[in-house]
Motif scaffolding. Structure first.
Motif, PDB file in Angstrom:
ATOM      1  N   SER A 367      -2.406   4.040   6.726  1.00 28.83           N
ATOM      2  CA  SER A 367      -3.416   3.417   5.855  1.00 28.83           C
ATOM      3  C   SER A 367      -4.370   4.374   5.239  1.00 28.83           C
ATOM      4  CB  SER A 367      -4.207   2.533   6.937  1.00 28.83           C
ATOM      5  OG  SER A 367      -3.490   1.460   7.570  1.00 28.83           O
ATOM      6  N   ARG A 368      -3.893   5.613   5.302  1.00 31.29           N
ATOM      7  CA  ARG A 368      -4.670   6.634   4.666  1.00 31.29           C
ATOM      8  C   ARG A 368      -4.192   6.759   3.275  1.00 31.29           C
ATOM      9  NH1 ARG A 368      -4.730  11.609   9.120  1.00 31.29           N
ATOM     10  NH2 ARG A 368      -5.948  10.553  10.808  1.00 31.29           N
ATOM     11  N   PRO A 372      -4.612   1.862   1.030  1.00 33.40           N
ATOM     12  CA  PRO A 372      -4.746   1.417   2.552  1.00 33.40           C
ATOM     13  C   PRO A 372      -4.157   0.175   2.849  1.00 33.40           C
ATOM     14  CG  PRO A 372      -6.738   1.061   1.316  1.00 33.40           C
ATOM     15  CD  PRO A 372      -5.869   1.820   0.658  1.00 33.40           C
ATOM     16  N   GLY A 427      -4.422  -1.738   8.659  1.00 34.11           N
ATOM     17  CA  GLY A 427      -4.655  -1.385   7.198  1.00 34.11           C
ATOM     18  C   GLY A 427      -5.651  -2.080   6.712  1.00 34.11           C
ATOM     19  N   ALA A 430      -9.023  -0.185   7.384  1.00 33.10           N
ATOM     20  CA  ALA A 430      -9.117   1.141   6.629  1.00 33.10           C
ATOM     21  C   ALA A 430      -9.671   0.663   5.176  1.00 33.10           C
ATOM     22  CB  ALA A 430      -7.758   1.896   6.337  1.00 33.10           C
ATOM     23  N   ARG A 434     -13.120   2.076   3.311  1.00 30.35           N
ATOM     24  CA  ARG A 434     -13.211   2.656   2.168  1.00 30.35           C
ATOM     25  C   ARG A 434     -14.193   2.281   1.033  1.00 30.35           C
ATOM     26  NH1 ARG A 434      -9.203   5.735   0.123  1.00 30.35           N
ATOM     27  NH2 ARG A 434      -9.144   4.447  -1.858  1.00 30.35           N
TER      28      ARG A 434
END
Length: 557
Positions: A367-368, A372, A427, A430, A434
């Motif tokens: 998910s980086r 993501p 996911g 993440a 963000r």
């Protein structure tokens, strides 16, 4: 199949069962002008969203920020951050314990005595975790400066949780033996326990913003995933295994009672709370900070709700989990109803447990980057497919005793479905990490997580009601005639009445299959027409569009 009931922690729901609440503090991005947006257009593709970089070889600011974020993630954790991670995992673990009991073990244990309609009332205990945004500004802004902004809430909540567990442990046997006359009491008790756990979650989410350094905030979702899942699994899968008389007899170990289990976690809650009081200091905050004022926090929430893309994200979460609602809530109960030994189910979920921890770690890595939601989008189809597989398994259940081939197949499906669910959970966590605006801290994250959790909890009571409504079961004699003395032949009570009259329950139509098909068709339709295309557009937005002071918002055309 997802017999652990999480939507996300099941479960999901969540999260779930269960329930996602990871946090990461991102530095505010400066707003971009319309000319900049036109110079650097956004293009959408089927497999995600790609940025087209134009101009004189210049890179868009968001792309540079993404590279900076990746560089931070590649740095090793400091000793301070490692200690903070351990603390966060323990605090999230305490949350997962009451969730696993209220949303997993208790409905499972009561299925033998209650109808699905009665269980729908107890399933309301999941709602506080999905509605915590209503009181999150209070937790964010009202506290004792001498104790600490987050500890002012975490300490009393854990004392209450531990005390409630101790009280339930002394009254569990009486209520669980005769649940039919205590449905309201059970609903109020477990709903209250989840309410206090949800309040503690708000404070822990906010504390993660200051506990971890800027370079380590990306790992907050990992701490939340590991801690919450461990607590949920311990109270659902592990507890059910050691609570089973057959499992205990088979492996020669003492049976773990609900009372003893609750007393153990009561001691853990008190111990962690004492350590927080005397040995853990929280960084002080300025009393002049305008974000500490309750009115200011509610105003920030209102500004956030006015963002068009935030409202669309809320709708995405609200409908994204419809597809597997009947599967998550009913499948494991149906298998036990058809004769799956509880000790075999317990053994299967124990095998599944370590795989979900591995899945959480892998999903965090996948998910980086700047997409993501890609794992979340891909894993949807796997979870939708397992809904069909689950119906086939229930329909073709061979009955006890089970052969090794069927059991291995069952465990494989369980692990793979749980793996897909964990990928989705991490996911979307993440993505929340963000886009969160750090200016209102835990409140922003709580609103995002509330939207996600609500999507996995609001259909639950309706699923239980519909399964009973669509099920047609008659009490028949050996000659095939219907015994009208038995009003229903769905609950264990009705089945026992039928058996006492020398009859047997004949299911003419099983509502489980009907409701599963309704959820599957409706969920896939909404996913294709609304959820997926909207999620791709939301993922393409620059970070500045998610800030509450952004002068212009909207979706890329």
């Amino acid at each position: 199949m997802n017999v652990n009931g999480k939507s996300s922690p099941q479960a999901g729901n969540g999260r779930a069962h269960g329930h996602s609440s990871s946090v990461e503090r991102l530095e505010p991005r400066s707003p971009h002008s319309r000319a900049e947006d036109e110079q650097y257009p956004v293009e959408l593709h089927d497999d995600g969203v790609e940025m087209t970089l134009l101009g004189h070889g210049a890179r868009r600011p968001e792309v540079l920020e993404e590279q900076e974020e990746k560089d931070k993630m590649s740095k090793p954790l400091s000793t301070k951050d490692k200690k903070a991670m351990v603390l966060l995992i323990i605090l999230y673990l305490i949350q997962g314990v009451p969730l696993g009991l209220a949303l997993g073990s208790v409905p499972f244990l009561l299925r033998e005595h209650l109808t699905y309609k009665q269980l729908s009332w107890i399933s309301l205990s999941s709602y506080p975790y999905s509605l915590k945004l209503l009181w999150s500004p209070i937790v964010d802004s009202m506290f004792d400066f001498r104790v600490g902004r987050r500890k002012s809430w975490i300490i009393p909540m854990q004392i209450i949780i531990g005390t409630m567990m101790f009280w339930i442990s002394n009254n569990a046997a009486m209520v669980m033996e005769n649940p039919d006359g205590h449905v309201l009491e059970l609903t109020v008790t477990w709903t209250s326990l989840v309410f206090f756990a949800a309040t503690q979650d708000i404070a822990v989410d906010g504390w993660a913003l200051t506990l971890l350094s800027d370079d380590a905030k990306a790992y907050a979702s990992t701490a939340q995933t590991v801690g919450l899942n461990c607590g949920y699994f311990a109270s659902y899968t592990v507890f059910l295994a050691f609570n089973s008389e057959s499992f205990a007899a088979k492996y020669g170990i003492p049976r773990l009672t609900l009372s003893a289990y609750l007393k153990f976690w009561c001691v853990v809650c008190y111990s962690v709370t004492v350590w927080l009081i005397f040995f853990k200091k929280e960084e002080p905050v300025s009393p002049d900070d305008p974000d500490m004022r309750l009115k200011s926090v509610y105003k920030s929430m209102w500004k956030l709700c006015k963002l068009e893309h935030f409202r669309r994200l809320f709708l995405v979460h609200l409908f994204a989990k419809i597809t597997w609602q009947a599967h998550d809530s009913i499948t494991s109960l149906k298998l036990v109803e058809k004769g799956l030994p509880k000790e075999d189910l317990a053994a299967a979920v124990l095998v599944d447990f370590p795989f979900q921890l591995i899945a959480g770690w892998l999903a965090g890595r996948w998910s980086r980057g700047n997409k993501p939601l890609r794992p979340w989008l891909y894993a949807y189809w796997a979870r939708a497919g397992f809904v069909i597989v689950a119906m086939i398994i229930v329909a073709t259940f061979p009955g006890a005793p089970l052969g090794w081939s069927w059991f291995i197949m069952f465990v494989s499906v369980l692990v793979l479905n749980g793996f897909a669910g964990t990928i989705q959970f991490v996911g979307v966590s993440a993505f929340h990490t963000r886009i969160s605006d750090p200016t209102i801290g835990g409140t922003y994250m709580t609103m995002l997580n509330t939207a996600s959790n609500l999507g996995g909890t609001w259909p639950g009571p309706f699923v239980f009601l519909l399964v009973d409504a669509f099920t047609d079961s008659k009490c028949r004699t050996s000659t095939g005639s219907v015994l009208t003395q038995v009003s229903e032949c769905v609950s264990e009570v009705g089945k026992h009445q039928c058996k006492n009259l020398s009859g047997h329950c004949d299911i003419v139509r099983d509502g489980y299959y009907t409701v599963s098909c309704i959820c599957l068709v409706l969920g896939v339709t909404v996913w294709l027409l609304f959820v997926r295309p909207t999620a791709l557009k939301l993922q393409a937005l620059p970070f500045s569009k998610w800030r509450i002071n952004q002068p212009r918002d909207g979706l890329p055309s």
